[in-house]
Scaffold this motif. Structure first.
Motif, PDB file in Angstrom:
ATOM      1  N   GLY A   1      -2.191   6.924  -5.672  1.00  0.00           N
ATOM      2  CA  GLY A   1      -2.831   6.155  -6.733  1.00  0.00           C
ATOM      3  C   GLY A   1      -3.511   4.891  -6.283  1.00  0.00           C
ATOM      4  O   GLY A   1      -3.917   4.083  -7.131  1.00  0.00           O
ATOM      5  N   CYS A   2      -3.673   4.695  -4.977  1.00  0.00           N
ATOM      6  CA  CYS A   2      -4.391   3.535  -4.451  1.00  0.00           C
ATOM      7  C   CYS A   2      -5.884   3.846  -4.445  1.00  0.00           C
ATOM      8  O   CYS A   2      -6.364   4.623  -3.608  1.00  0.00           O
ATOM      9  CB  CYS A   2      -3.942   3.199  -3.027  1.00  0.00           C
ATOM     10  N   VAL A   3      -6.621   3.255  -5.368  1.00  0.00           N
ATOM     11  CA  VAL A   3      -8.068   3.464  -5.430  1.00  0.00           C
ATOM     12  C   VAL A   3      -8.710   2.900  -4.175  1.00  0.00           C
ATOM     13  O   VAL A   3      -8.377   1.805  -3.717  1.00  0.00           O
ATOM     14  CB  VAL A   3      -8.656   2.773  -6.686  1.00  0.00           C
ATOM     15  N   GLY A   4      -9.633   3.669  -3.589  1.00  0.00           N
ATOM     16  CA  GLY A   4     -10.304   3.217  -2.384  1.00  0.00           C
ATOM     17  C   GLY A   4      -9.586   3.560  -1.106  1.00  0.00           C
ATOM     18  O   GLY A   4     -10.078   3.261  -0.006  1.00  0.00           O
ATOM     19  N   ARG A   5      -8.424   4.199  -1.228  1.00  0.00           N
ATOM     20  CA  ARG A   5      -7.678   4.628  -0.049  1.00  0.00           C
ATOM     21  C   ARG A   5      -7.764   6.149   0.099  1.00  0.00           C
ATOM     22  O   ARG A   5      -8.128   6.865  -0.832  1.00  0.00           O
ATOM     23  CB  ARG A   5      -6.222   4.188  -0.172  1.00  0.00           C
ATOM     24  N   GLY A   6      -7.397   6.638   1.297  1.00  0.00           N
ATOM     25  CA  GLY A   6      -7.494   8.055   1.581  1.00  0.00           C
ATOM     26  C   GLY A   6      -6.221   8.805   1.223  1.00  0.00           C
ATOM     27  O   GLY A   6      -5.295   8.268   0.618  1.00  0.00           O
ATOM     28  N   GLY A   7      -6.182  10.074   1.649  1.00  0.00           N
ATOM     29  CA  GLY A   7      -5.039  10.934   1.380  1.00  0.00           C
ATOM     30  C   GLY A   7      -5.351  11.936   0.276  1.00  0.00           C
ATOM     31  O   GLY A   7      -6.231  11.732  -0.559  1.00  0.00           O
ATOM     32  N   ASP A   8      -4.611  13.034   0.291  1.00  0.00           N
ATOM     33  CA  ASP A   8      -4.799  14.068  -0.728  1.00  0.00           C
ATOM     34  C   ASP A   8      -4.402  13.524  -2.085  1.00  0.00           C
ATOM     35  O   ASP A   8      -3.321  12.940  -2.258  1.00  0.00           O
ATOM     36  CB  ASP A   8      -3.936  15.289  -0.398  1.00  0.00           C
ATOM     37  N   PRO A   9      -5.262  13.723  -3.092  1.00  0.00           N
ATOM     38  CA  PRO A   9      -4.962  13.169  -4.424  1.00  0.00           C
ATOM     39  C   PRO A   9      -3.793  13.872  -5.087  1.00  0.00           C
ATOM     40  O   PRO A   9      -3.444  15.010  -4.745  1.00  0.00           O
ATOM     41  CB  PRO A   9      -6.264  13.417  -5.208  1.00  0.00           C
TER      42      PRO A   9
ATOM     43  N   THR B   1       2.116  17.225   8.601  1.00  0.00           N
ATOM     44  CA  THR B   1       2.588  15.969   7.998  1.00  0.00           C
ATOM     45  C   THR B   1       1.792  15.690   6.733  1.00  0.00           C
ATOM     46  O   THR B   1       0.555  15.646   6.765  1.00  0.00           O
ATOM     47  CB  THR B   1       2.412  14.795   8.986  1.00  0.00           C
ATOM     48  N   PRO B   2       2.450  15.490   5.597  1.00  0.00           N
ATOM     49  CA  PRO B   2       1.715  15.186   4.370  1.00  0.00           C
ATOM     50  C   PRO B   2       0.951  13.862   4.496  1.00  0.00           C
ATOM     51  O   PRO B   2       1.490  12.875   5.002  1.00  0.00           O
ATOM     52  CB  PRO B   2       2.812  15.082   3.305  1.00  0.00           C
ATOM     53  N   ILE B   3      -0.286  13.867   4.060  1.00  0.00           N
ATOM     54  CA  ILE B   3      -1.103  12.651   3.993  1.00  0.00           C
ATOM     55  C   ILE B   3      -1.610  12.577   2.562  1.00  0.00           C
ATOM     56  O   ILE B   3      -2.505  13.326   2.157  1.00  0.00           O
ATOM     57  CB  ILE B   3      -2.249  12.678   5.017  1.00  0.00           C
ATOM     58  N   LEU B   4      -1.012  11.701   1.779  1.00  0.00           N
ATOM     59  CA  LEU B   4      -1.140  11.714   0.326  1.00  0.00           C
ATOM     60  C   LEU B   4      -1.726  10.409  -0.202  1.00  0.00           C
ATOM     61  O   LEU B   4      -1.617   9.366   0.435  1.00  0.00           O
ATOM     62  CB  LEU B   4       0.235  11.929  -0.321  1.00  0.00           C
ATOM     63  N   ASN B   5      -2.332  10.503  -1.372  1.00  0.00           N
ATOM     64  CA  ASN B   5      -2.743   9.302  -2.087  1.00  0.00           C
ATOM     65  C   ASN B   5      -1.903   9.201  -3.354  1.00  0.00           C
ATOM     66  O   ASN B   5      -1.935  10.093  -4.197  1.00  0.00           O
ATOM     67  CB  ASN B   5      -4.228   9.337  -2.431  1.00  0.00           C
TER      68      ASN B   5
ATOM     69  N   HIS C   1       0.815  -1.216   0.000  1.00  0.00           N
ATOM     70  CA  HIS C   1       0.000   0.000   0.000  1.00  0.00           C
ATOM     71  C   HIS C   1       0.852   1.271   0.000  1.00  0.00           C
ATOM     72  O   HIS C   1       0.326   2.363   0.221  1.00  0.00           O
ATOM     73  CB  HIS C   1      -0.968   0.029   1.186  1.00  0.00           C
ATOM     74  N   THR C   2       2.141   1.133  -0.240  1.00  0.00           N
ATOM     75  CA  THR C   2       3.036   2.290  -0.323  1.00  0.00           C
ATOM     76  C   THR C   2       3.722   2.297  -1.688  1.00  0.00           C
ATOM     77  O   THR C   2       3.570   3.242  -2.454  1.00  0.00           O
ATOM     78  CB  THR C   2       4.069   2.260   0.817  1.00  0.00           C
ATOM     79  N   LEU C   3       4.433   1.242  -2.004  1.00  0.00           N
ATOM     80  CA  LEU C   3       4.992   1.067  -3.346  1.00  0.00           C
ATOM     81  C   LEU C   3       4.133   0.123  -4.193  1.00  0.00           C
ATOM     82  O   LEU C   3       4.145   0.208  -5.422  1.00  0.00           O
ATOM     83  CB  LEU C   3       6.408   0.494  -3.251  1.00  0.00           C
ATOM     84  N   TYR C   4       3.407  -0.748  -3.509  1.00  0.00           N
ATOM     85  CA  TYR C   4       2.621  -1.813  -4.153  1.00  0.00           C
ATOM     86  C   TYR C   4       1.163  -1.649  -3.754  1.00  0.00           C
ATOM     87  O   TYR C   4       0.851  -1.461  -2.569  1.00  0.00           O
ATOM     88  CB  TYR C   4       3.168  -3.160  -3.681  1.00  0.00           C
ATOM     89  N   ASP C   5       0.264  -1.711  -4.728  1.00  0.00           N
ATOM     90  CA  ASP C   5      -1.162  -1.501  -4.480  1.00  0.00           C
ATOM     91  C   ASP C   5      -1.796  -2.804  -3.980  1.00  0.00           C
ATOM     92  O   ASP C   5      -2.280  -3.613  -4.758  1.00  0.00           O
ATOM     93  CB  ASP C   5      -1.847  -1.031  -5.764  1.00  0.00           C
ATOM     94  N   GLY C   6      -1.763  -2.981  -2.660  1.00  0.00           N
ATOM     95  CA  GLY C   6      -2.341  -4.179  -2.062  1.00  0.00           C
ATOM     96  C   GLY C   6      -1.408  -4.800  -1.057  1.00  0.00           C
ATOM     97  O   GLY C   6      -0.402  -4.211  -0.657  1.00  0.00           O
ATOM     98  N   ASP C   7      -1.765  -6.008  -0.639  1.00  0.00           N
ATOM     99  CA  ASP C   7      -0.984  -6.777   0.335  1.00  0.00           C
ATOM    100  C   ASP C   7      -0.274  -7.891  -0.418  1.00  0.00           C
ATOM    101  O   ASP C   7      -0.879  -8.924  -0.742  1.00  0.00           O
ATOM    102  CB  ASP C   7      -1.924  -7.334   1.408  1.00  0.00           C
TER     103      ASP C   7
END
Length: 240
Positions: free
Chosen positions: A229-237, A223-227, A21-27
């Motif tokens: 590109g993880c669809v369905g996750r939070g953070g500023d786009p 503190t930056p809280i960013l998205n 969920h940081t470099l990879y979209d998912g677990d």
């Protein structure tokens, strides 16, 4: 073509990335263990039989690791050494290359590469098996980056985590390897609060929507809280 990055100086700033969920979209670990189970009908049957008990445990944070361990045991039963498990990981990654590549987050990889081009000491610290993160990063010319992950070994006829790279334990594992003065840390998870709080500049990426306000409360203002590109996750786009 292999990308060449400068060798970091000993005094270069230390940058730590989580993986899932940081470099990879998912677990990534769950995807691996699901494949191991689904490819064998007996493993599938065993997983279905334990789900009424272990499924609810996975759903609750305090018992999640114990619940997941049941499925990991089923997925790896018959393996006896970390070397065997790593060989299976390499097979899985090669077999699923297009699917795995599609889960790597382009913006995240761009930030990752920018730190490497700048000569920063970049480390990946993940709860996933380290061989899995290494093999996936090799697809995108990031082999050679130190990866610290959950250590595995024999367990009751299968392979399981002997040391989970998670929460405070992740910080202990980083320190043991000499990664102490963290300049920047990137993670999605409240489980990584010890890591984020240890960094001079924490960055939250792709958090669950339900955890955004909590991060704002417990981390320094601004503190930056960013998205990324993880669809369905939070953070500023990302800006267009």
């Amino acid at each position: 073509m292999t990308t060449s990055y400068p060798v970091p100086r000993d005094d270069a700033q230390l940058v730590v990335f989580d993986f899932d969920h940081t470099l990879y979209d998912g677990d990534s670990g769950s995807h691996l263990f699901a494949w191991l189970i689904k490819r064998n009908p007996l493993r599938m049957l065993a997983a279905l039989l334990i789900t009424p008990l272990f499924g609810p445990l996975v759903a609750m944070l305090p018992t999640r690791r114990f619940g997941i361990s049941g499925y990991v045991w089923i997925a790896t039963f018959g393996l006896h050494k970390a070397r065997e498990f790593n060989s299976i990981i390499d097979q899985y990654v090669l077999k699923h290359e297009p699917e795995i590549r599609s889960k790597l987050l382009p913006h995240a990889l761009g930030v990752f590469a920018a730190h490497r081009r700048a000569g920063d000491r970049v480390v990946v610290a993940t709860g996933a098996p380290p061989e899995l993160a290494r093999a996936i990063l090799a697809f995108v010319a990031h082999q050679g980056v130190p990866v610290i992950g959950s250590e595995v070994g024999p367990r009751l006829g299968a392979v399981g985590a002997t040391r989970h790279c998670h929460n405070e334990e992740k910080m202990r594992m980083l320190r043991e390897r000499g990664y102490c003065d963290i300049a920047i840390a990137y993670s999605d998870s409240t489980a990584d609060l010890p890591l984020l709080k240890a960094a001079r500049a924490p960055v939250v990426v792709n958090p669950k929507h339900s955890r955004v306000e909590y991060f704002r409360k417990v981390l320094p203002a601004g503190t930056p809280i960013l998205n990324w590109g993880c669809v369905g996750r939070g953070g500023d786009p990302l800006a267009n």
